[in-house]
Motif scaffolding. Structure first.
Motif, mmCIF file in Angstrom:
data_model
loop_
_atom_site.group_PDB
_atom_site.id
_atom_site.type_symbol
_atom_site.label_atom_id
_atom_site.label_comp_id
_atom_site.label_asym_id
_atom_site.label_seq_id
_atom_site.Cartn_x
_atom_site.Cartn_y
_atom_site.Cartn_z
ATOM 1 N N UNK A 17 18.905 49.527 25.025
ATOM 2 C CA UNK A 17 18.179 49.682 26.272
ATOM 3 C C UNK A 17 18.189 48.396 27.083
ATOM 4 N N UNK B 267 19.331 45.662 29.508
ATOM 5 C CA UNK B 267 20.235 45.749 30.643
ATOM 6 C C UNK B 267 20.997 44.444 30.795
ATOM 7 N N UNK C 199 22.461 41.212 32.323
ATOM 8 C CA UNK C 199 21.829 40.367 33.333
ATOM 9 C C UNK C 199 22.817 39.995 34.429
ATOM 10 N N UNK C 200 22.335 39.945 35.662
ATOM 11 C CA UNK C 200 23.178 39.380 36.710
ATOM 12 C C UNK C 200 23.374 37.886 36.436
ATOM 13 N N UNK D 156 32.380 45.275 41.892
ATOM 14 C CA UNK D 156 32.348 44.929 43.319
ATOM 15 C C UNK D 156 31.042 44.265 43.750
ATOM 16 N N UNK E 101 27.816 45.110 43.016
ATOM 17 C CA UNK E 101 26.605 45.869 42.759
ATOM 18 C C UNK E 101 26.406 45.994 41.247
ATOM 19 N N UNK E 102 25.244 46.502 40.890
ATOM 20 C CA UNK E 102 24.975 46.668 39.472
ATOM 21 C C UNK E 102 26.002 47.632 38.881
ATOM 22 N N UNK F 173 27.125 38.300 39.343
ATOM 23 C CA UNK F 173 26.273 38.627 40.492
ATOM 24 C C UNK F 173 26.971 38.197 41.782
ATOM 25 N N UNK G 192 33.293 37.399 45.499
ATOM 26 C CA UNK G 192 32.976 36.605 46.678
ATOM 27 C C UNK G 192 32.151 35.384 46.277
ATOM 28 N N UNK H 284 34.380 32.891 44.418
ATOM 29 C CA UNK H 284 35.220 32.112 45.327
ATOM 30 C C UNK H 284 34.402 31.101 46.117
ATOM 31 N N UNK I 5 31.891 29.583 45.206
ATOM 32 C CA UNK I 5 31.475 28.437 44.400
ATOM 33 C C UNK I 5 32.686 27.593 43.991
ATOM 34 N N UNK J 226 37.908 41.550 51.315
ATOM 35 C CA UNK J 226 39.016 40.748 51.824
ATOM 36 C C UNK J 226 40.125 40.619 50.790
ATOM 37 N N UNK K 97 40.172 31.202 50.419
ATOM 38 C CA UNK K 97 39.112 31.926 49.713
ATOM 39 C C UNK K 97 37.898 31.021 49.489
ATOM 40 N N UNK K 98 36.726 31.562 49.774
ATOM 41 C CA UNK K 98 35.503 30.780 49.578
ATOM 42 C C UNK K 98 35.167 29.905 50.770
ATOM 43 N N UNK L 34 32.260 26.961 51.806
ATOM 44 C CA UNK L 34 31.344 26.981 50.667
ATOM 45 C C UNK L 34 32.024 26.444 49.416
ATOM 46 N N UNK L 35 33.344 26.623 49.338
ATOM 47 C CA UNK L 35 34.081 26.195 48.152
ATOM 48 C C UNK L 35 34.520 24.739 48.251
ATOM 49 N N UNK M 242 33.311 21.857 45.861
ATOM 50 C CA UNK M 242 33.662 21.928 44.451
ATOM 51 C C UNK M 242 35.077 21.420 44.208
ATOM 52 N N UNK N 271 18.824 45.032 40.964
ATOM 53 C CA UNK N 271 20.234 45.330 40.766
ATOM 54 C C UNK N 271 20.896 45.688 42.079
#
Lengths: 452, 452, 452, 452
Positions: free
Chosen positions: B244, B246, B248-249, B308, B310-311, B332, B336, B339, B341, C270, C435-436, C439-440, C443, D41
């Motif tokens: 049960x 879930x 984690x993001x 993509x 979403x959860x 999470x 996107x 990238x 980060x 994208x 890409x990014x 924001x990227x 890093x 989520x």
């Protein structure tokens, strides 16, 4: 591949959607089309053709609605009629959905131009037959709808359609009729959810005959012919698109002001209706609407709804299936708001079987009205001394209803409450409703005999 | 009455729920039970019995899960095995749901204790048979799963089960198997969504034989035996309840930190994966998870998901069906956030058929890897000079994969991308994926011949 | 009582619904009205009045749509304009929802006839003020939309509206503006989700001024004026009702045939667009549609959509908010079906920051295009030697775009891909997307300096 | 950013979820956590911290439930108590969700260790204060829950908390309390859905005082102290996780068999209950459950539910919020199935105000029981000669109830039916319920005076 049956409860109506490789065919669609559309978009196919098995009489067909939303072509059976839309079908016509092929088979009897449609699987073999109102699980289509003089000829045609066209498709072929158990289009449709030519050939009581003559005699049962069937037949030649206007929530004051010129339909449970309802309203529990509203609700008045206070989404959908979409409002806040504003209410007395029995003992002259169908009486038993008028016949037989000490029963109490509200509305006649109806009879010790 | 088939896509698995008068029986339930439960509560019945047709090998059966949620009793076929739960079934045992009766028919062949279940309609007539993995639409069950030495004997038993027990039920009886087209449990299951004894007797290629010997020879096709089948067989004797907890993001930093000791599965489209993905991740498009994850994803590592953004509700459900529920987290914000980060990404080259052809012209020595199944090749054609390894066999045949100028294709591009990601992960091998695969071949003018 | 803010993402637009004792007032409704309706029916109230704070320019207001569905009356601010529907409002007009009272306050500046609306609680005290585009959290409304010559006068009026009418309501009064952070209607709206007169008086940078003159100078920032604002202004005098026709699913062949005379919009990520897309299509990720489609999508062509293969419900809704509802179809099965049918595809090169840096080292003459807004550059830093054109200005400044070795970046990669697809479509110019984006940048170790 | 208030109707309880940059904090969560989870989520954040403002007494707090599902940390106010989970909080402690900061403010009075939490916006400014049960819109927290001797001291502390800690935050700061209008935790909470320090400072009647002494005297209203508060206080030191077992649908026979040792709760409308109900059942309409079930339903018996026949999803959720989750079953098919099986039923007489008046005229000695709260009587008027016992006090004041010709009324009829069913169950006392209650009084011409 998608092979899906869409069931419309209340009408016990089945439509079918068949899709393959991005193309779909729908057979006998209902008027609220969202389920077809959501399958189409969710699974990425396009509805290209709509097939009708016959000109329907018990509901408003959704062909035009669905065509307007998808661009699909409509193909009519009964093409001798004066349709204002769609194309006529003749035996042998065929359509494709991907590698599936469907072809038309003329199967007159229920109507003169009735078509069945044979589906071939991707390998090309006959696989299923959509029999409309020709052949049901455990029953055959009615042949009495065109009048008594045509009934015999229709039954003869139906015999030929079934025995010479449908049964020869082979025992293994699936039979997909337009109605299931509970429909007004067949008196004794069996509960088999899916069936086959073989199951019907062996187990359908109407097909256990030695020749056409016996079949004709057996098939000839005359059923109720509700007046709204005429309305549906007329509508189905030129079906109006659904209204998009939404009924407005109305405060008790506004509702009362409109009620005078409207028809008020109450879809709450029979128990809630019994305690308090808007005076003059008709009780039909929600699921009973498609099957019973057509018999009592006029097509030329605007409708007002009383439900449990939420938006009457289901009621609107149910009413639309039989073409009743002139709904101007609903009672906002339900009966609670009505009561809190101090408006007058009506009520109906309710009794258990036991209470009724003891009361009948006390009050000589009590009268019982049984509103069940003949079929139910044959199956579940007759109550001694009860007057029997099937609920759908009440409008035409009001004079036969006893006017004093009237106790109404059906199989459960739901239809009895509809009848009680109708009698109050039309004749200002007070009555009491037997809760549980004949279903409760066996559990009680009662001097009134249920003769099975 | 309710007669409902619940389809699990990807596995092409069918379970069935039959209900009447408030009682229901479920046959071969899947592990995520919400659909059974929502039918039960929505329509007011209670699930009382769960029947298994055999000890399954391609998915984790939901019997114990469903029993824990409903109190239903579980009844096992293959009762010679050491089950840790439920009751054994023997031929002739029967159960009721309202006035429906279901009785057990021993139909060995696919497994020694395989049971079929015969359903009688409320009138008492045999109406449908749940054939599990004995008989499918257009195919019969595999007989090779117990090893080569048992295959012949199994096929003989299967012949007897089908010809002496199932076919005699009569052409009109519905056949309700445990799998549809696309399952790993049958090489050539037909696309007929519903079928009957009669349709199978006449159109099932495996049944068009003159005697048992011919049947045994025909049935003997050996199919892939994925390693996770062993895991499922073991699980199905003592299935764990679903976790049960879930997933984690996880932020990109946290995800990267966990990725080192986890297995990263990416369920996005093959096109998005091609442009950028977490290095070392495996690509399986969402709907492909139940059918392909079992071949590549280890059962002893925790899983991380990239979807993509979403959860990953569907991914979790799909993985749970084959017992992969040790999922610790998901990325999470999707790729996107990865990238943005500034984290490193991998990419895979993609080519259209036309581009590949012109490149092969230029670069002598280009190599083609075809990961389709033998059945597909037989049906859609073979590419000249391609190396053929079915995608599910890749783990065992890594050495046969050409290491230079590798172009991978399947029927669409989806499995090719799974293969390309696997080869990169396991052998650090770069390759390019042919978009559209063989489906696109006909539309291109290409010197590379597709030999049908 | 109901006090509800309905947020339209992408536009960062807020509308409000206030209900009490069965009556509701909606302020600045959006065009897709289902959320208002479902609240009304779920909670049993009737929408009686619709108030507009000003003639909107960034989206198509839903007043007429909502009125047609509910019978509510529409009340206009900016009543000097030639509206084809609704009633004019003047200062002091008031409306009731149950025991709640709302009254109009003339607050010109953003537009000459701009109205704010003051809500009194059931006890009669001023409680909240709906400030439209006069006052936001952390910002004030634009004063430049009527042209440069009017800007100063507008700003003076806005000062008076805020300082003499809104702030005097008292620090404790809730401020409910028409936009939140991210809107094109304010350059620096704060992230406070709810705010008050007191919070704005103390913390709104635009209000920290010693006199009107300082305010006017501060407020004067000129922002982008997208061409579609003109279209919205025109539409909002006579807004068309939403089309009810649903876009049709189209096979790749049909889609290709229609694409020639249509505008193709691709709402996938994208990354997926980069690998393969329909040649000539414009990339705008789904959530970016309301904010960016207006700048690039023509109002006089029919639209075709490419999404992930499911019905593009969200895309249709997003487009409708800015009046783009001439959508004829979508690609059924998504790009997978396009690829499987062997159709040609386009692709866009993608690079990480690190890759770009090493490439710029190698290839002298590489060009950087920065499509971020001036505000972002001020906040996050400028890249040395990059050409800066805000994405919304691209259509008018195409000639300034370098034509060789072009690398595009924004804050994430999403708008860069929109720009790259636009440049390919309009100038047949190939480019690569970073890409990014910025924001990227931090890093990576990169010789290209980000100057904060 | 997300700033969301989650309302639990019936309890008029508010919890709050604040999220920024992927992290979220939840304040005073309720026990059914799906709404928090689906936000997390759907919008991609992780719940990291749970803050409690005080040890609650009117519902079962969801902290432990939510922590078990998310891994969040729990932080307690009232940390002098013997909690079995979580961490203590002291003034000045702070937490972050992205760039949002929340810090603790000790605000004793309602309870000795009560904490408020101050939220700073991303710019660092104090923006909102979560005041728990210290300060409501239009009211202040109760100070009488620890007994009469503590009440004065508590009120003094509360004065200091509000005037020295909360009000100094500034008029513009949002006030976010734990309860809205309708809660048992405040006798006169205002209907303002959102409020601010400034609105409360100026309009909250309890704050319009010249000194602490006047405040203490004003605050001292003693309210009902329901026995289940003790249960909640005990539970909230060590809250059990929710049961996952689902109540079973039960046939009338099975239900009747279990009813003997269970407590039967009927959540249908008062009108349906009036006509027919399971003998011995208690009537509480669905939305009334969280507010009233705690006063009548025992915690040591298993519960059986009667609803409209569908799965009682909402009832189960409502009961769980006050820790009543020992629900063994529900009546499958609702009262219709009960009646059809011929089981005995109870009924309650209902009257309109007009009918009651004319009956009281006829029957000298009729008795009126008014079950409204003192606050309602003060606000809407007192009926001459009626006995007044607030419904929640009935269990302790049964002896005061007149036993003959009893007519019960409240504001609508809902609570009257609860009272009538309770009196029947406990004292076998028959009574009649006045439909519409005092709300209907004004509309009737009645000799019985409503003295406002």
């Amino acid at each position: 591949m998608i092979f899906s049956r869409i069931e419309s409860e209340g009408l016990a109506h089945y439509s079918y959607l068949i899709a393959h490789n991005g193309e779909a065919i729908v057979i006998d669609p209902r008027r609220d089309c969202d389920e077809y559309l959501s399958m189409a978009v969710g699974q990425g196919f396009r509805i290209t053709n709509i097939l009708e098995t016959h000109r329907n009489e018990d509901y408003l067909v959704g062909s035009r609605e669905l065509a307007s939303l998808t661009g699909a072509e409509i193909h009519h059976a009964d093409s001798q009629l004066d349709y204002r839309y769609g194309q006529p079908v003749k035996e042998g016509d065929s359509w494709h959905a991907g590698r599936l092929k469907i072809s038309a088979l003329h199967t007159p009897g229920h109507t003169p131009g009735h078509m069945s449609y044979v589906l071939h699987d991707p390998g090309g073999n006959p696989w299923a037959v959509f029999t409309g109102d020709a052949l049901f699980a455990g029953d055959v289509g009615r042949t009495d709808l065109l009048g008594e003089d045509r009934a015999r000829k229709n039954a003869e045609q139906l015999y030929d359609s079934i025995f010479s066209k449908i049964l020869p498709l082979g025992d293994g072929v699936l039979v997909c009729p337009a109605h299931g158990s509970g429909s007004a289009c067949g008196s004794s449709i069996a509960e088999r959810k899916w069936t086959t030519v073989g199951l019907e050939r062996r187990h359908n009581p109407k097909l256990q005959v030695k020749d056409r003559n016996e079949f004709v005699n057996k098939a000839g049962a005359k059923l109720e012919f509700p007046p709204y069937f005429k309305k549906m037949e007329e509508f189905n030649l030129n079906p109006p698109l659904m209204r998009t206007a939404r009924p407005l929530p109305m405060s008790p004051g506004l509702f009362e002001a409109h009620a005078a010129e409207s028809f008020v339909l109450d879809s709450r449970t029979e128990l809630a209706f019994a305690s308090a309802h808007v005076p003059g309203s008709l009780s039909i529990w929600r699921e009973g609407i498609p099957g019973f509203a057509g018999w009592f609700v006029p097509y030329d008045k605007s409708l007002l709804l009383v439900s449990d206070g939420e938006y009457p989404e289901q009621e609107i959908r149910m009413l639309s299936r039989i073409g009743l979409d002139n709904i101007s409002g609903f009672l906002s806040g339900g009966m609670l708001s009505w009561n809190m504003s101090g408006k007058k209410t009506g009520s109906v007395d309710t009794l258990s079987v036991t209470e009724m029995c003891s009361r009948l003992d006390r009050e000589s002259g009590g009268n019982l009205l049984d509103v069940r169908s003949s079929g139910e009486i044959a199956h579940s038993g007759k109550i001694r001394n009860a007057t029997h008028i099937h609920i759908t016949q009440l409008p035409g037989r009001l004079k036969e209803v006893p006017e004093e000490n009237l106790h109404i029963f059906c199989g459960s109490g739901l239809r009895s409450m509809a009848a009680a509200s109708y009698l109050k509305k039309e004749k200002n006649l007070d009555s009491s409703v037997i809760l549980g109806g004949t279903s409760a009879w066996d559990s009680a010790t009662c001097p009134i005999e249920l003769m099975k």
